[in-house]
Design an enzyme around this catalytic site. Structure first.
Site, PDB file in Angstrom:
ATOM      1  N   CYS A  63       0.870  -1.173   0.000  1.00  0.00           N
ATOM      2  CA  CYS A  63       0.000   0.000   0.000  1.00  0.00           C
ATOM      3  C   CYS A  63       0.904   1.220   0.000  1.00  0.00           C
ATOM      4  O   CYS A  63       1.596   1.484   0.973  1.00  0.00           O
ATOM      5  CB  CYS A  63      -0.909   0.015   1.228  1.00  0.00           C
ATOM      6  N   GLU A 121      -4.327   1.274  -5.789  1.00  0.00           N
ATOM      7  CA  GLU A 121      -3.398   0.324  -6.395  1.00  0.00           C
ATOM      8  C   GLU A 121      -3.447   0.508  -7.913  1.00  0.00           C
ATOM      9  O   GLU A 121      -4.422   1.051  -8.448  1.00  0.00           O
ATOM     10  CB  GLU A 121      -3.746  -1.120  -6.038  1.00  0.00           C
TER      11      GLU A 121
END
Length: 230
Positions: A2, A106
């Site tokens: 992340c 993402e």
């Protein structure tokens, strides 16, 4: 991993949700939080017996580090090794925290270009990443810098085609144990570090502007048409 996320909940709402006490940080909400920047973190103050909401620097720097430079590489910690890895094991044992989040981003390759996606729990507007924090003291100035990292695990079936890892998202019933308010042994803590339920996870394509850390506005979370159908 992340490497970028949004946290747009006002501090007063975070205070109510996480039941924190003490002064609140001046945090207007961020749509594009990046490594080495500061963001809200919930910690348990054992001496005062209360939760606190503070601003910490993203990218964990161990107390024994020579400088802050390594923090940019320590924005995530793998849950599978966090209890043993020297960089994280003391923080895992003693300094666990919650990181408020609205959504995380993402990227994946589609038709020769990177397509960005926002990912979030489907059943809450504000979630909590499992995190660790550390204190590092500048040897020159004596100033303390508090830093944090976000734990990751295998992606669930809903978003595994976008990226194979995802942050650990903890639900409210697990917050006391993770923060250290209630006793929990290492096996029980490790058992919390699992993928968020696939049927409670949503995702949507967003624009390329999120890739530039200088962009930080609500339009970053606006749905866009993906380059290919998923």
């Amino acid at each position: 991993m992340c490497g970028r996320y949004a946290a747009v909940t006002p501090p007063q709402a975070m205070e109510a949700l996480f039941q924190t006490l003490g002064s609140l940080p001046n945090f207007p909400g961020r749509f594009n939080i990046a490594p080495t920047q500061t963001a809200p973190v919930v910690r348990w103050n054992a001496q005062a017996g209360e939760r606190r909401l503070d601003m910490l620097r993203w990218g964990l720097v161990p107390s024994w580090a020579e400088d802050l430079s390594g923090g940019a590489k320590m924005i995530n910690a793998r849950s599978e090794s966090v209890a043993e890895k020297p960089t994280f094991r003391q923080a895992f044992a003693r300094r666990r925290c919650l990181v408020p989040v609205t959504a995380f981003y993402e990227w994946r390759m589609e038709n020769g270009a990177k397509q960005a996606y926002a990912i979030a729990p489907a059943n809450t507007e504000t979630a909590a990443f499992a995190g660790l924090w550390e204190g590092w003291r500048d040897p020159a100035s004596g100033e303390w810098v508090r830093t944090y990292t976000i734990l990751t695990t295998a992606a669930n079936d809903t978003i595994g085609h976008i990226h194979h890892r995802m942050p650990v998202i903890l639900t409210p019933e697990h917050w006391p144990a993770w923060l250290g308010e209630t006793g929990a042994e290492t096996p029980a803590l490790l058992d919390l570090l699992r993928p968020y339920p696939a049927n409670q996870t949503r995702f949507w394509a967003v624009g390329a502007r999120v890739g530039n850390v200088r962009n930080d506005d609500a339009n970053l979370l606006a749905p866009q048409t993906a380059r290919c159908l998923l």
